[in-house]
Design a protein around this motif. Structure first.
Motif, PDB file in Angstrom:
ATOM      1  N   VAL A   1      27.517   6.722  81.036  1.00 19.05           N
ATOM      2  CA  VAL A   1      27.868   5.550  81.918  1.00 19.05           C
ATOM      3  C   VAL A   1      27.207   4.148  81.424  1.00 19.05           C
ATOM      4  O   VAL A   1      27.924   3.370  81.829  1.00 19.05           O
ATOM      5  N   ARG A   2      25.940   4.264  81.115  1.00 18.17           N
ATOM      6  CA  ARG A   2      25.315   3.059  80.628  1.00 18.17           C
ATOM      7  C   ARG A   2      26.215   2.380  79.495  1.00 18.17           C
ATOM      8  O   ARG A   2      26.441   1.094  79.444  1.00 18.17           O
ATOM      9  N   ARG A   3      26.713   3.322  78.575  1.00 17.36           N
ATOM     10  CA  ARG A   3      27.697   2.674  77.444  1.00 17.36           C
ATOM     11  C   ARG A   3      28.806   2.136  77.964  1.00 17.36           C
ATOM     12  O   ARG A   3      29.166   0.882  77.568  1.00 17.36           O
ATOM     13  N   VAL A   4      29.628   2.736  78.978  1.00 17.30           N
ATOM     14  CA  VAL A   4      30.635   2.334  79.579  1.00 17.30           C
ATOM     15  C   VAL A   4      30.876   1.030  80.438  1.00 17.30           C
ATOM     16  O   VAL A   4      31.527   0.020  80.474  1.00 17.30           O
ATOM     17  N   SER A   5      29.511   1.040  81.346  1.00 15.69           N
ATOM     18  CA  SER A   5      29.437   0.150  82.335  1.00 15.69           C
ATOM     19  C   SER A   5      28.638  -1.177  81.750  1.00 15.69           C
ATOM     20  O   SER A   5      28.501  -2.031  82.764  1.00 15.69           O
ATOM     21  N   ASN A   6      27.975  -0.950  80.793  1.00 17.69           N
ATOM     22  CA  ASN A   6      27.124  -2.036  80.376  1.00 17.69           C
ATOM     23  C   ASN A   6      26.004  -2.422  81.518  1.00 17.69           C
ATOM     24  O   ASN A   6      25.761  -3.475  81.490  1.00 17.69           O
ATOM     25  N   THR A   7      25.424  -1.284  81.710  1.00 18.00           N
ATOM     26  CA  THR A   7      24.209  -1.510  82.715  1.00 18.00           C
ATOM     27  C   THR A   7      23.008  -0.659  82.093  1.00 18.00           C
ATOM     28  O   THR A   7      23.238   0.051  80.994  1.00 18.00           O
ATOM     29  N   ALA A   8      21.850  -0.902  82.794  1.00 18.28           N
ATOM     30  CA  ALA A   8      20.615  -0.029  82.271  1.00 18.28           C
ATOM     31  C   ALA A   8      20.301   1.046  83.435  1.00 18.28           C
ATOM     32  O   ALA A   8      19.144   1.225  83.240  1.00 18.28           O
ATOM     33  N   VAL A   9      21.151   1.395  84.101  1.00 12.22           N
ATOM     34  CA  VAL A   9      20.701   2.235  85.203  1.00 12.22           C
ATOM     35  C   VAL A   9      20.372   3.751  84.321  1.00 12.22           C
ATOM     36  O   VAL A   9      21.133   4.072  83.595  1.00 12.22           O
ATOM     37  N   ALA A  10      19.252   3.969  85.108  1.00 18.48           N
ATOM     38  CA  ALA A  10      18.682   5.324  84.521  1.00 18.48           C
ATOM     39  C   ALA A  10      19.231   6.644  84.810  1.00 18.48           C
ATOM     40  O   ALA A  10      19.245   7.563  84.415  1.00 18.48           O
ATOM     41  N   ASP A  11      19.796   6.677  86.161  1.00 17.27           N
ATOM     42  CA  ASP A  11      20.296   7.729  86.853  1.00 17.27           C
ATOM     43  C   ASP A  11      21.640   7.621  87.668  1.00 17.27           C
ATOM     44  O   ASP A  11      21.673   7.149  88.627  1.00 17.27           O
TER      45      ASP A  11
ATOM     46  N   LEU B   1      19.903  18.269  81.186  1.00 14.30           N
ATOM     47  CA  LEU B   1      20.650  17.610  79.992  1.00 14.30           C
ATOM     48  C   LEU B   1      22.035  17.106  80.329  1.00 14.30           C
ATOM     49  O   LEU B   1      22.038  15.877  79.732  1.00 14.30           O
ATOM     50  N   LEU B   2      22.583  17.560  81.351  1.00 19.35           N
ATOM     51  CA  LEU B   2      24.055  16.766  81.681  1.00 19.35           C
ATOM     52  C   LEU B   2      23.611  15.551  82.395  1.00 19.35           C
ATOM     53  O   LEU B   2      24.479  14.585  82.071  1.00 19.35           O
ATOM     54  N   GLN B   3      22.515  15.326  83.125  1.00 18.91           N
ATOM     55  CA  GLN B   3      22.231  14.263  83.879  1.00 18.91           C
ATOM     56  C   GLN B   3      21.849  12.985  82.924  1.00 18.91           C
ATOM     57  O   GLN B   3      22.335  12.027  82.966  1.00 18.91           O
ATOM     58  N   ARG B   4      21.077  13.597  81.855  1.00 25.39           N
ATOM     59  CA  ARG B   4      20.549  12.581  81.030  1.00 25.39           C
ATOM     60  C   ARG B   4      21.905  12.192  79.953  1.00 25.39           C
ATOM     61  O   ARG B   4      21.933  10.859  79.916  1.00 25.39           O
ATOM     62  N   PHE B   5      22.729  13.006  79.727  1.00 24.74           N
ATOM     63  CA  PHE B   5      23.886  12.529  78.625  1.00 24.74           C
ATOM     64  C   PHE B   5      24.863  11.744  79.679  1.00 24.74           C
ATOM     65  O   PHE B   5      25.278  10.700  78.990  1.00 24.74           O
ATOM     66  N   GLY B   6      25.007  12.417  80.917  1.00 23.49           N
ATOM     67  CA  GLY B   6      25.976  11.551  81.736  1.00 23.49           C
ATOM     68  C   GLY B   6      25.502  10.175  81.890  1.00 23.49           C
ATOM     69  O   GLY B   6      26.394   9.016  82.076  1.00 23.49           O
ATOM     70  N   SER B   7      24.074   9.910  82.129  1.00 21.44           N
ATOM     71  CA  SER B   7      23.683   8.422  82.622  1.00 21.44           C
ATOM     72  C   SER B   7      23.705   7.739  81.199  1.00 21.44           C
ATOM     73  O   SER B   7      23.977   6.560  81.391  1.00 21.44           O
ATOM     74  N   TRP B   8      23.381   8.355  80.055  1.00 17.87           N
ATOM     75  CA  TRP B   8      23.710   7.736  78.751  1.00 17.87           C
ATOM     76  C   TRP B   8      25.176   7.296  78.630  1.00 17.87           C
ATOM     77  O   TRP B   8      25.478   5.931  78.543  1.00 17.87           O
TER      78      TRP B   8
END
Length: 314
Positions: A142-152, A133-140
């Motif tokens: 980071v995607r918002r902050v970094s403007n990337t589409a990285v899954a992990d 859950l932490l991995q999923r939320f953290g990646s989400w």
């Protein structure tokens, strides 16, 4: 074309032989493939094991400096060795080395500057439900902050072009994963994600021992890097919220004042004035920070040029 595979290590004498054994000796698209071990103050003879395993280059840090510093030292050493592409993997053999050709493919075809291997998080048996859950939320996040589409976002299995490696700066002493990803995304590097496989664990994770502390450090890292690269957006948004609060309180005071019920509400007027002033100052801070950020971008370009000349000369 030369590929350098770097492995930051601390006390990996037991797992390193298997890790090196599974690394590819050749990768399509490259004439040379070399291995680089960064020994982060190991006390179990990791550097000596690396030499016996046939690792081409070993960098020994002066004492234990942390994973982020070991990663940074690896990038620098790889550039000095003439790497056109640098792959980072872990010394505990977490990532399937056979997927390195998949990892570097977007770099070779020119569609990316940085590639992050996405682990099959939901299928990893030794990950607890909380960690997933932490991995999923953290990646989400980071995607918002970094403007990337990285899954992990926390995957350490990564590949960089020489130009990308020259541009990256690591300020944290804890971990490089979030910082370099956010930095790359906000610097308009082309960052892509590819699916990769993992191996069964050889040991427990040394990075995430205290989940609350890891979350706190990750949030602070994301916040700090975002403010560094997007200061105008941050300060203007914060200033607008504070200024808006002051405006609402001020209008409330004026309403009561004009209907003859303003007596005893001077505190609201004072608070409104303070909030309006703070909002204005935050806006000014945003403008000044944006000017500083512009200078930082110019300095980064000069840094890239200077580092390129230095490493080409070495």
């Amino acid at each position: 074309m030369k590929l350098v595979i770097q492995i930051p290590c601390r006390n990996e004498a037991e797992s390193l032989p298997q890790t090196v054994r599974e690394l590819p000796r050749s990768v399509p698209g490259f004439e040379k493939v070399e291995y680089l071990v960064i020994d982060d103050g190991s006390t179990d003879g990791t550097a000596e094991v690396a030499v016996r395993c046939g690792v081409h280059h070993v960098v020994r840090l002066n004492g234990h400096r942390g994973l982020a510093e070991a990663f940074r030292a690896g990038l620098e050493a790889g550039l000095k060795k003439g790497a056109d592409v640098i792959v980072n993997t872990d010394g505990d053999n977490q990532y399937r080395a056979a997927d390195i050709p998949t990892l570097v493919a977007p770099l070779l075809n020119g569609s990316a500057d940085m590639v992050v291997g996405a682990r099959p998080i939901e299928q990893i048996r030794h990950f607890s439900l909380l960690k997933k859950l932490l991995q999923r939320f953290g990646s989400w996040a980071v995607r918002r902050v970094s403007n990337t589409a990285v899954a992990d976002a926390t995957s350490g299995f990564r590949a960089f072009t020489r130009t990308a490696a020259l541009r990256l700066n690591v300020f944290s002493s804890y971990t490089y994963t979030l910082e370099t990803l956010i930095q790359a995304g906000l610097s308009n590097m082309r960052v892509v994600s590819v699916p990769i496989r993992t191996n069964d664990p050889l040991r427990e994770s040394r990075l995430i021992r205290n989940v609350p502390a890891y979350i706190q450090r990750s949030i602070l890292t994301m916040f700090r890097i975002f403010v560094v690269y997007k200061p105008l957006r941050f300060f203007v948004a914060a200033g607008a919220i504070v200024f808006g609060g002051g405006l609402v309180i001020g209008l409330r005071f004026l309403y009561y004042f004009f209907v003859g019920a303003g007596e005893g509400k001077v505190q609201s007027l004072i608070l409104a004035a303070v909030l309006l002033l703070m909002g204005f100052l935050l806006g000014i801070a945003g403008l000044l920070s944006d000017l500083i950020a512009t200078n930082r971008r110019i300095l980064e370009e000069l840094q890239v040029e200077a580092r390129s000349r230095q490493f080409d000369r070495d």
